[in-house]
Design a protein around this motif. Structure first.
Motif, short mmCIF file in Angstrom:
data_model
loop_
_atom_site.label_atom_id
_atom_site.label_comp_id
_atom_site.label_asym_id
_atom_site.label_seq_id
_atom_site.Cartn_x
_atom_site.Cartn_y
_atom_site.Cartn_z
N TYR A 50 0.86 -1.08 -0.11
CA TYR A 50 0.06 0.03 -0.03
C TYR A 50 0.78 1.19 0.03
N GLY A 51 2.11 1.06 0.27
CA GLY A 51 3.03 2.28 0.17
C GLY A 51 3.18 2.98 1.44
N LEU A 52 2.52 2.43 2.53
CA LEU A 52 2.69 2.95 3.78
C LEU A 52 3.92 3.07 4.61
N ILE A 53 4.68 1.72 4.41
CA ILE A 53 5.89 1.51 5.39
C ILE A 53 6.86 1.15 4.16
N LYS A 54 8.19 1.05 4.70
CA LYS A 54 9.22 0.85 3.88
C LYS A 54 10.08 -0.46 4.72
N VAL A 55 10.25 -1.62 4.29
CA VAL A 55 10.89 -2.66 5.17
C VAL A 55 12.24 -3.21 4.32
N THR A 56 13.36 -2.79 5.37
CA THR A 56 14.79 -3.09 4.80
C THR A 56 15.26 -4.06 5.54
N TRP A 57 16.01 -4.99 4.98
CA TRP A 57 16.93 -5.90 5.84
C TRP A 57 18.27 -5.39 6.39
N LEU A 58 18.25 -5.46 7.75
CA LEU A 58 19.42 -5.13 8.33
C LEU A 58 20.61 -6.19 8.51
N THR A 59 20.01 -7.41 9.00
CA THR A 59 20.77 -8.50 8.85
C THR A 59 19.96 -9.59 8.33
N LYS A 60 20.55 -10.95 8.15
CA LYS A 60 19.69 -12.11 7.85
C LYS A 60 18.43 -12.28 8.50
N ASP A 61 18.44 -11.92 9.79
CA ASP A 61 17.15 -12.39 10.51
C ASP A 61 16.43 -11.01 10.99
N GLU A 62 16.92 -9.77 10.72
CA GLU A 62 16.37 -8.59 11.30
C GLU A 62 16.03 -7.76 10.15
N ARG A 63 15.09 -7.13 10.22
CA ARG A 63 14.58 -6.19 9.41
C ARG A 63 14.14 -4.81 10.10
#
Length: 104
Positions: A50-63
């Motif tokens: 929906y374009g409300l949030i942005k999710v990026t990967w910090l580590t293999k298991d953490e966003r």
């Protein structure tokens, strides 16, 4: 009436500004909301679509989850171009907007 889970999650992210998925999960648990991981991921995906949030990967298991910034300000050059196009369009119709006197 219960507030949809998607809205609750969005509000938590909006208040925090930016947080990790584990921090968000802990925040939901503190608020008394316990959801399965697959439902949590699905909700995050929907909010991202929906374009409300942005999710990026910090580590293999953490966003990292943050509010998506929307560009609400219109580009000044684009605004001027639109005004010029409107003037050119209106000038293509001579006599429109001017009352013509009809003499008998």
């Amino acid at each position: 009436m219960a507030i949809p889970l998607r809205n609750t999650i969005y509000e938590k992210i909006k208040i925090a500004g930016s947080l990790t998925d584990s921090e968000l999960s802990k925040s939901l648990i503190k608020a008394g909301i316990s959801i399965p991981e697959d439902e949590f991921n699905k909700t995050l995906l929907n909010l991202e679509i929906y374009g409300l949030i942005k999710v990026t990967w910090l580590t293999k298991d953490e966003r990292r989850i943050e509010i998506s910034e929307k560009e609400e300000d219109e580009d000044e050059i684009e605004k001027q171009n639109m005004e010029n196009l409107e003037k050119e369009y209106e000038s293509g119709f001579p006599g429109v907007g001017q009352e013509e006197e009809i003499q008998e």
